[in-house]
Design a protein around this motif. Structure first.
Motif, PDB file in Angstrom:
ATOM      1  N   ARG A 149       0.820  -1.220   0.000  1.00 27.17           N
ATOM      2  CA  ARG A 149       0.000   0.000   0.000  1.00 27.17           C
ATOM      3  C   ARG A 149       0.852   1.268   0.000  1.00 27.17           C
ATOM      4  O   ARG A 149       0.330   2.361  -0.241  1.00 27.17           O
ATOM      5  CB  ARG A 149      -0.916   0.024   1.231  1.00 27.17           C
ATOM      6  N   PHE A 150       2.134   1.122   0.319  1.00 23.12           N
ATOM      7  CA  PHE A 150       3.005   2.297   0.397  1.00 23.12           C
ATOM      8  C   PHE A 150       3.773   2.437  -0.914  1.00 23.12           C
ATOM      9  O   PHE A 150       4.595   1.580  -1.248  1.00 23.12           O
ATOM     10  CB  PHE A 150       3.972   2.159   1.576  1.00 23.12           C
ATOM     11  N   PRO A 151       3.507   3.500  -1.676  1.00 22.40           N
ATOM     12  CA  PRO A 151       4.168   3.654  -2.974  1.00 22.40           C
ATOM     13  C   PRO A 151       5.676   3.808  -2.828  1.00 22.40           C
ATOM     14  O   PRO A 151       6.164   4.427  -1.883  1.00 22.40           O
ATOM     15  CB  PRO A 151       3.537   4.936  -3.546  1.00 22.40           C
ATOM     16  N   GLY A 152       6.402   3.197  -3.736  1.00 17.41           N
ATOM     17  CA  GLY A 152       7.849   3.364  -3.756  1.00 17.41           C
ATOM     18  C   GLY A 152       8.621   2.359  -2.927  1.00 17.41           C
ATOM     19  O   GLY A 152       9.854   2.352  -2.952  1.00 17.41           O
ATOM     20  N   LEU A 153       7.931   1.509  -2.181  1.00 17.89           N
ATOM     21  CA  LEU A 153       8.629   0.492  -1.389  1.00 17.89           C
ATOM     22  C   LEU A 153       8.959  -0.721  -2.258  1.00 17.89           C
ATOM     23  O   LEU A 153       8.104  -1.219  -2.982  1.00 17.89           O
ATOM     24  CB  LEU A 153       7.755   0.003  -0.230  1.00 17.89           C
ATOM     25  N   GLU A 154      10.190  -1.197  -2.171  1.00 23.13           N
ATOM     26  CA  GLU A 154      10.511  -2.496  -2.756  1.00 23.13           C
ATOM     27  C   GLU A 154      10.432  -3.526  -1.641  1.00 23.13           C
ATOM     28  O   GLU A 154      11.026  -3.344  -0.578  1.00 23.13           O
ATOM     29  CB  GLU A 154      11.923  -2.517  -3.356  1.00 23.13           C
ATOM     30  N   ILE A 155       9.667  -4.591  -1.866  1.00 22.73           N
ATOM     31  CA  ILE A 155       9.522  -5.658  -0.876  1.00 22.73           C
ATOM     32  C   ILE A 155      10.430  -6.809  -1.287  1.00 22.73           C
ATOM     33  O   ILE A 155      10.320  -7.344  -2.386  1.00 22.73           O
ATOM     34  CB  ILE A 155       8.060  -6.140  -0.798  1.00 22.73           C
ATOM     35  N   ARG A 156      11.337  -7.167  -0.386  1.00 24.17           N
ATOM     36  CA  ARG A 156      12.241  -8.296  -0.648  1.00 24.17           C
ATOM     37  C   ARG A 156      11.830  -9.458   0.246  1.00 24.17           C
ATOM     38  O   ARG A 156      12.024  -9.405   1.461  1.00 24.17           O
ATOM     39  CB  ARG A 156      13.685  -7.899  -0.349  1.00 24.17           C
ATOM     40  N   MET A 157      11.261 -10.476  -0.356  1.00 23.62           N
ATOM     41  CA  MET A 157      10.715 -11.591   0.425  1.00 23.62           C
ATOM     42  C   MET A 157      11.682 -12.765   0.479  1.00 23.62           C
ATOM     43  O   MET A 157      12.349 -13.087  -0.507  1.00 23.62           O
ATOM     44  CB  MET A 157       9.397 -12.063  -0.186  1.00 23.62           C
ATOM     45  N   VAL A 158      11.713 -13.417   1.633  1.00 26.21           N
ATOM     46  CA  VAL A 158      12.488 -14.643   1.760  1.00 26.21           C
ATOM     47  C   VAL A 158      11.727 -15.579   2.689  1.00 26.21           C
ATOM     48  O   VAL A 158      11.161 -15.151   3.691  1.00 26.21           O
ATOM     49  CB  VAL A 158      13.917 -14.358   2.271  1.00 26.21           C
ATOM     50  N   ASP A 159      11.664 -16.856   2.319  1.00 24.76           N
ATOM     51  CA  ASP A 159      10.980 -17.859   3.129  1.00 24.76           C
ATOM     52  C   ASP A 159      11.736 -19.173   3.005  1.00 24.76           C
ATOM     53  O   ASP A 159      12.382 -19.441   1.978  1.00 24.76           O
ATOM     54  CB  ASP A 159       9.529 -18.035   2.655  1.00 24.76           C
ATOM     55  N   ALA A 160      11.648 -19.995   4.047  1.00 26.97           N
ATOM     56  CA  ALA A 160      12.306 -21.302   4.003  1.00 26.97           C
ATOM     57  C   ALA A 160      11.773 -22.142   2.841  1.00 26.97           C
ATOM     58  O   ALA A 160      12.472 -22.999   2.309  1.00 26.97           O
ATOM     59  CB  ALA A 160      12.087 -22.039   5.321  1.00 26.97           C
ATOM     60  N   ASP A 161      10.522 -21.860   2.436  1.00 26.99           N
ATOM     61  CA  ASP A 161       9.913 -22.499   1.267  1.00 26.99           C
ATOM     62  C   ASP A 161       9.812 -21.449   0.165  1.00 26.99           C
ATOM     63  O   ASP A 161       8.867 -20.652   0.142  1.00 26.99           O
ATOM     64  CB  ASP A 161       8.528 -23.034   1.632  1.00 26.99           C
ATOM     65  N   PRO A 162      10.783 -21.406  -0.762  1.00 27.34           N
ATOM     66  CA  PRO A 162      10.790 -20.346  -1.781  1.00 27.34           C
ATOM     67  C   PRO A 162       9.497 -20.293  -2.598  1.00 27.34           C
ATOM     68  O   PRO A 162       9.098 -19.212  -3.046  1.00 27.34           O
ATOM     69  CB  PRO A 162      11.982 -20.723  -2.673  1.00 27.34           C
ATOM     70  N   ALA A 163       8.827 -21.430  -2.784  1.00 24.33           N
ATOM     71  CA  ALA A 163       7.593 -21.447  -3.570  1.00 24.33           C
ATOM     72  C   ALA A 163       6.517 -20.576  -2.915  1.00 24.33           C
ATOM     73  O   ALA A 163       5.714 -19.941  -3.613  1.00 24.33           O
ATOM     74  CB  ALA A 163       7.091 -22.882  -3.731  1.00 24.33           C
ATOM     75  N   LYS A 164       6.499 -20.533  -1.580  1.00 26.44           N
ATOM     76  CA  LYS A 164       5.509 -19.699  -0.888  1.00 26.44           C
ATOM     77  C   LYS A 164       5.781 -18.225  -1.156  1.00 26.44           C
ATOM     78  O   LYS A 164       4.856 -17.434  -1.394  1.00 26.44           O
ATOM     79  CB  LYS A 164       5.538 -19.976   0.622  1.00 26.44           C
ATOM     80  N   ALA A 165       7.057 -17.842  -1.110  1.00 32.17           N
ATOM     81  CA  ALA A 165       7.419 -16.451  -1.388  1.00 32.17           C
ATOM     82  C   ALA A 165       7.102 -16.094  -2.833  1.00 32.17           C
ATOM     83  O   ALA A 165       6.600 -14.999  -3.124  1.00 32.17           O
ATOM     84  CB  ALA A 165       8.894 -16.224  -1.088  1.00 32.17           C
ATOM     85  N   ALA A 176       2.898  -3.784  -6.639  1.00 35.31           N
ATOM     86  CA  ALA A 176       4.057  -3.371  -5.836  1.00 35.31           C
ATOM     87  C   ALA A 176       5.322  -3.967  -6.442  1.00 35.31           C
ATOM     88  O   ALA A 176       5.265  -4.936  -7.206  1.00 35.31           O
ATOM     89  CB  ALA A 176       3.898  -3.841  -4.394  1.00 35.31           C
ATOM     90  N   ALA A 177       6.463  -3.369  -6.090  1.00 34.88           N
ATOM     91  CA  ALA A 177       7.754  -3.923  -6.506  1.00 34.88           C
ATOM     92  C   ALA A 177       8.128  -5.014  -5.516  1.00 34.88           C
ATOM     93  O   ALA A 177       8.365  -4.737  -4.336  1.00 34.88           O
ATOM     94  CB  ALA A 177       8.813  -2.827  -6.530  1.00 34.88           C
ATOM     95  N   VAL A 178       8.144  -6.268  -5.980  1.00 38.89           N
ATOM     96  CA  VAL A 178       8.416  -7.397  -5.093  1.00 38.89           C
ATOM     97  C   VAL A 178       9.531  -8.241  -5.689  1.00 38.89           C
ATOM     98  O   VAL A 178       9.518  -8.542  -6.890  1.00 38.89           O
ATOM     99  CB  VAL A 178       7.173  -8.290  -4.906  1.00 38.89           C
ATOM    100  N   ARG A 179      10.485  -8.618  -4.843  1.00 37.94           N
ATOM    101  CA  ARG A 179      11.569  -9.493  -5.292  1.00 37.94           C
ATOM    102  C   ARG A 179      11.706 -10.636  -4.299  1.00 37.94           C
ATOM    103  O   ARG A 179      11.746 -10.426  -3.089  1.00 37.94           O
ATOM    104  CB  ARG A 179      12.876  -8.694  -5.369  1.00 37.94           C
ATOM    105  N   VAL A 180      11.778 -11.844  -4.829  1.00 33.77           N
ATOM    106  CA  VAL A 180      12.030 -13.006  -3.976  1.00 33.77           C
ATOM    107  C   VAL A 180      13.535 -13.225  -3.916  1.00 33.77           C
ATOM    108  O   VAL A 180      14.202 -13.332  -4.956  1.00 33.77           O
ATOM    109  CB  VAL A 180      11.318 -14.261  -4.520  1.00 33.77           C
ATOM    110  N   CYS A 181      14.062 -13.289  -2.704  1.00 30.21           N
ATOM    111  CA  CYS A 181      15.506 -13.415  -2.520  1.00 30.21           C
ATOM    112  C   CYS A 181      15.893 -14.852  -2.185  1.00 30.21           C
ATOM    113  O   CYS A 181      15.108 -15.603  -1.601  1.00 30.21           O
ATOM    114  CB  CYS A 181      15.969 -12.473  -1.402  1.00 30.21           C
TER     115      CYS A 181
END
Length: 285
Positions: A149-165, A176-181
């Motif tokens: 909801r916040f413009p301009g934020l890049e979300i970098r996601m990481v999870d023990a199960d990459p498929a969930k991320a 949104a700008a989202v990157r799975v790490c």
């Protein structure tokens, strides 16, 4: 009105472990403050299979529940057993609040609305990014939607199960700008904010979801865990001068929204805040 309150509104929490939950104190105090009576029951069910979960949920209406909250590890697993989902809960694919009306169960997610408001309260209307988000389960997904909801934020996601991320990232692309790490180190490198959306650090666990050596003074760090309020992650972040947000804010804001759904009344924030602080005081000792 007296007749309508011949017996208390019955509410509850489904999850495990939940002995330290502040939800009973918050909801019962909020009800009292608006002239209602409520009983909030902890329903601690460990390792429930789908048959047990379906049976538990199907019993809520006949027993007389007006609603229940849902926490780890059932926020995603309850979905197939509900009659309807709010648009927010459907988008997230996780539920933390179930309203019982006329025998039907409707799932909502107040973690998203609660986290967004808590974040603004703690860090201002335009929290800075990129943000490393640890965990893509029930809370992690809700936090991701809130951050989107916040413009301009890049979300970098990481999870023990990459498929969930990957699934959460796919759902948010275009919004949104989202990157799975690949790992936590990649997510945190250069990040301005960090959110723990996992149960790591919740009593009796004393671990950190992030190697503490990765924390930097210029970061803001938020934790969804509130038992204890000061997790090892937040204690280390505070020690080096990073800005912090405990799980208190999320817990209170999601409860305020849930209470309104359960009762149709606006929850008194001051009453919930006082009840939360009293409930967690022994954990902070």
């Amino acid at each position: 009105m007296a007749h309508a309150q011949a017996r208390p509104i019955l509410l509850g929490l489904i999850g495990s472990p939940i002995a330290h939950s502040a939800s009973p104190a918050m909801h019962e105090a909020a009800a009292e403050a608006v002239g209602l009576r409520a009983h909030y029951q902890l329903i601690d069910v460990a390792n429930a299979d789908d048959t047990q979960l379906r049976g538990l949920l199907s019993a809520l209406a006949p027993i007389g529940f007006s609603g229940v909250n849902v926490t780890f590890p059932y926020k995603e697993r309850v979905l197939p057993f509900l009659d309807a989902l709010s648009p927010g809960a459907r988008a997230i694919g996780a539920v933390n609040t179930i309203v019982v009306r006329d025998g039907r169960l409707t799932g909502h997610n107040t973690d998203t609305t609660g986290f967004a408001r808590a974040l603004v309260q703690a860090f201002g209307p335009t929290p800075e990014g990129p943000v490393a988000l640890i965990g893509a389960g029930g809370v992690g997904k809700a936090v991701a939607v809130a951050l989107a909801r916040f413009p301009g934020l890049e979300i970098r996601m990481v999870d023990a199960d990459p498929a969930k991320a990957e699934a959460v990232a796919a759902a948010l692309r275009g919004h949104a700008a989202v990157r799975v790490c690949r790992d936590i180190e990649e997510a945190v490198a250069g990040a301005t904010g960090l959110v723990n959306g996992t149960p790591v650090g919740m009593l009796p666990d004393r671990g950190s979801p992030v190697p503490l050596s990765l924390l930097r003074p210029g970061m803001w760090v938020a934790d969804a865990v509130y038992s204890p309020l000061w997790t090892p992650l937040l204690t280390a972040a505070k020690r080096i001068g990073a800005r912090t947000m405990t799980g208190r804010e999320l817990a209170i804001h999601q409860a305020l929204d849930a209470f309104a759904l359960f009762t149709g009344r606006e929850a008194p924030a001051a009453a919930m805040e006082r009840a939360f602080d009293r409930a967690v005081a022994p954990l902070a000792a």
